[in-house]
Design an enzyme around this catalytic site. Structure first.
Site, mmCIF file in Angstrom:
data_model
loop_
_atom_site.group_PDB
_atom_site.id
_atom_site.type_symbol
_atom_site.label_atom_id
_atom_site.label_comp_id
_atom_site.label_asym_id
_atom_site.label_seq_id
_atom_site.Cartn_x
_atom_site.Cartn_y
_atom_site.Cartn_z
ATOM 1 N N LYS A 190 0.835 -1.195 0.000
ATOM 2 C CA LYS A 190 0.000 0.000 0.000
ATOM 3 C C LYS A 190 0.871 1.245 0.000
ATOM 4 O O LYS A 190 1.958 1.238 0.586
ATOM 5 C CB LYS A 190 -0.870 0.032 1.272
ATOM 6 C CG LYS A 190 -1.992 -0.973 1.325
ATOM 7 C CD LYS A 190 -2.765 -0.813 2.638
ATOM 8 C CE LYS A 190 -3.879 -1.840 2.775
ATOM 9 N NZ LYS A 190 -4.976 -1.675 1.807
ATOM 10 N N ARG A 212 -10.282 -11.511 2.376
ATOM 11 C CA ARG A 212 -11.204 -12.527 1.840
ATOM 12 C C ARG A 212 -10.556 -13.911 1.842
ATOM 13 O O ARG A 212 -11.248 -14.920 1.929
ATOM 14 C CB ARG A 212 -11.680 -12.099 0.446
ATOM 15 C CG ARG A 212 -10.578 -12.016 -0.579
ATOM 16 C CD ARG A 212 -10.971 -11.214 -1.815
ATOM 17 N NE ARG A 212 -11.006 -9.768 -1.544
ATOM 18 C CZ ARG A 212 -11.366 -8.850 -2.441
ATOM 19 N NH1 ARG A 212 -11.733 -9.223 -3.649
ATOM 20 N NH2 ARG A 212 -11.357 -7.569 -2.129
HETATM 21 N N1 BES Z 1 -8.076 -3.762 4.672
HETATM 22 C C1 BES Z 1 -8.252 -3.375 3.316
HETATM 23 C C2 BES Z 1 -9.561 -2.639 3.078
HETATM 24 C C3 BES Z 1 -9.709 -1.273 3.651
HETATM 25 C C4 BES Z 1 -8.937 -0.230 3.208
HETATM 26 C C5 BES Z 1 -10.691 -1.034 4.589
HETATM 27 C C6 BES Z 1 -9.125 1.028 3.721
HETATM 28 C C7 BES Z 1 -10.895 0.213 5.088
HETATM 29 C C8 BES Z 1 -10.097 1.248 4.652
HETATM 30 C C9 BES Z 1 -8.266 -4.602 2.424
HETATM 31 O O1 BES Z 1 -7.444 -5.631 2.815
HETATM 32 C C10 BES Z 1 -7.785 -4.136 1.094
HETATM 33 O O2 BES Z 1 -6.673 -3.733 1.001
HETATM 34 N N2 BES Z 1 -8.676 -4.190 0.080
HETATM 35 C C11 BES Z 1 -8.365 -3.753 -1.205
HETATM 36 C C12 BES Z 1 -8.850 -4.817 -2.175
HETATM 37 C C13 BES Z 1 -8.338 -4.662 -3.569
HETATM 38 C C14 BES Z 1 -6.854 -4.894 -3.607
HETATM 39 C C15 BES Z 1 -9.052 -5.657 -4.466
HETATM 40 C C16 BES Z 1 -9.088 -2.441 -1.454
HETATM 41 O O3 BES Z 1 -10.186 -2.268 -0.962
HETATM 42 O O4 BES Z 1 -8.508 -1.589 -2.091
HETATM 43 MN MN MN Z 2 -5.479 -5.459 2.120
#
Ligand code: BES
Ligand code: MN
Ligand code: ZN
Length: 462
Positions: free
Chosen positions: A241, A315
């Protein structure tokens, strides 16, 4: 540590400071009924009876009372007394001619502080509310405790809350309840839960991944599974990230915190269910051992999953946990997760996205949210979008290429691990409050917890 148990007490006529609840509609009549000195004090303090306004009113000799503005003095919501509980000095209080009702919760949570790393600024003593409804004290205190548990766990930085500490928190909740806690890690995790092991692999040395399970209650009672995403820190993995996106990722175990808090409520109120709590706990880290984009994982259920993005880790760990939950044939599965940024894009920070494969269950959860001032919003399990995460070489992928319907495709991924015909609901929650509101300071928060508790406790009546 918050001690809510002492902050609500049965009203036995003790000496207490009076609180007058006033709304804009009733302000005129109320003012006219007050002695002149109270009227003058209220107007000098600009008191109009608007929500969260407070005026201190002089009484006889050294007595005083307070007027509190509320939206509707005849029908209190959970946060109507929170500002007063925050602002008023230490002491005992009594609402004039009314019971706190739902607002007892906010009275308690208005006194919540996260003080692990610094002493609270005000250092104020307890503000105790006397209530003519002693029978309702227990539930308010239990809900405040459960909310504080979520907040404390989410607020605790990943450096002090890894999978081991999450396990310790589950053991603490289980303590004295007769619940049995089982933890699977190491070879057993690799063997039985390949997706949990894969996500946790980069951090295995320092912060070993594990599946935490808690079972409680009469074996013959209907089985209810509660599952929570326990990513103690989400760096994104190799699909790392950016710093802005990583900054808050200590909260990525928020789903686990909700699940644990809900389990605590179930046990505390002795719901007639056989409870199965499952928390896959990992850190999504970066190392030479990390799982990679393009890897194919074999899941517990036997389905193969191609990794499109290591940042879609929640997931994966939930898939294996849901598969385990399903093996015991529960009659209901509830899942909580900080699963997608897309749910936040769709609904903002305050509204958890609710996905459910059963309309009755969805309706009960939506009603539960409305009734407890903990709203959730239903989103569709739109099956046609399954094709968005198709894979050329595996049964499916964990992420789609396009950015469409990210919260929906994440929920559809989870559904692959839920047995058809088993009522299941998934809350994609933020578990965080970006700006303070009365009773809800900036930081970790429970969002969707009361909605779920309300529906559960209505479904399983003792
Ligand atoms: N934990 C994150 C989701 C998240 C991000 C929740 C910011 C609340 C605030 C999750 O693991 C994630 O990174 N999801 C990605 C999925 C994508 C890579 C398909 C997302 O939501 O960008
Ligand atoms: Mn994630
Ligand atoms: Zn995550």
């Amino acid at each position: 540590m918050n001690e809510f148990g002492t902050l609500l007490q049965p009203d036995k006529g003790q000496a207490a400071i009076a609180l007058h609840l006033v709304d804009t509609g009733r302000r005129e009549a109320w003012l006219n009924a007050q002695p002149a000195r109270a009227r003058h004090a209220a107007s000098a303090q600009g008191f109009e009876g608007k929500p969260n306004q407070i005026a201190i009113l002089p009484g006889d000799r050294d007595h005083w009372s307070a007027a509190l503005g509320v939206a509707d003095a005849g029908m209190l919501g959970p946060w109507d007394l929170a500002k007063a509980a925050e602002s008023l000095p230490e002491g005992k209080y009594r609402i004039e001619g009314a019971a706190p009702g739902a607002a007892a919760l906010g009275w308690l949570l208005g006194q919540y502080r996260y003080d692990r790393y610094k002493a609270p600024k005000d250092g104020k003593g307890p503000r105790v509310l006397l209530t003519p409804e002693p029978a309702r004290i227990d539930e308010a205190v239990a809900l405040a405790d459960a909310t504080a548990l979520v907040r404390d766990l989410v607020n605790t930085p990943a450096g002090d809350l890894g999978p081991a500490e999450l396990e310790a928190a589950a053991r603490q909740v289980a303590d004295g309840t007769g619940a049995i806690v089982t933890v699977t890690s190491g070879a057993g995790l690799e063997e039985g839960y390949p997706m949990i092991a894969a996500v946790g692999r980069a951090a295995t040395e320092a912060r070993a991944p594990r599946l935490i399970e808690l079972e409680w209650g009469d074996q013959r009672a209907p089985r209810v599974a509660i599952v929570g995403k326990g990513v103690c820190f989400d760096s994104g993995g190799l699909d790392i990230k950016p710093s802005s996106g990583m900054r808050l990722m200590k909260k990525d175990m928020g789903g686990a915190a909700h699940a644990l808090a809900l389990a605590q409520l179930v046990m505390r109120f002795n719901l007639p269910v056989r409870l199965h709590l499952l928390i896959p706990a990992v850190e999504n880290a970066v190392s030479g051992a990390a799982f990679r984009p393009g890897d194919v994982l074999r899941s517990r259920k036997g389905l193969s999953v191609e990794i499109g993005n290591t940042d879609a880790e929640g997931r994966l760990i939930l898939g294996d946990a849901l598969a385990k939950a399903a093996e015991a044939a529960p009659e209901l599965i509830l899942n909580f997760a900080t699963l997608t940024g897309a749910a936040r894009v769709a609904l903002g920070p305050d509204l958890p996205a609710l996905f459910a494969n059963d309309d009755k269950l969805a309706a009960a959860l939506l009603d539960g949210g409305t009734g407890t001032g903990d709203p959730v919003w239903r989103m569709p399990l739109w099956g046609e979008y399954d094709e968005m995460f198709a894979s050329d070489i595996a049964d499916f992928a964990n992420a789609s290429d396009g950015g469409f319907a990210g919260a929906v495709t994440a929920a559809l991924f989870l559904r692959k691990f839920v047995p058809e015909g088993t009522p299941w609901a998934h809350f994609d929650t933020f578990a965080w409050r970006a700006s303070s509101r009365p009773g809800r300071p900036k930081g970790g928060d429970a969002l969707g917890l009361r909605a779920a508790w309300s529906a559960l406790s209505a479904r399983y009546v003792r």
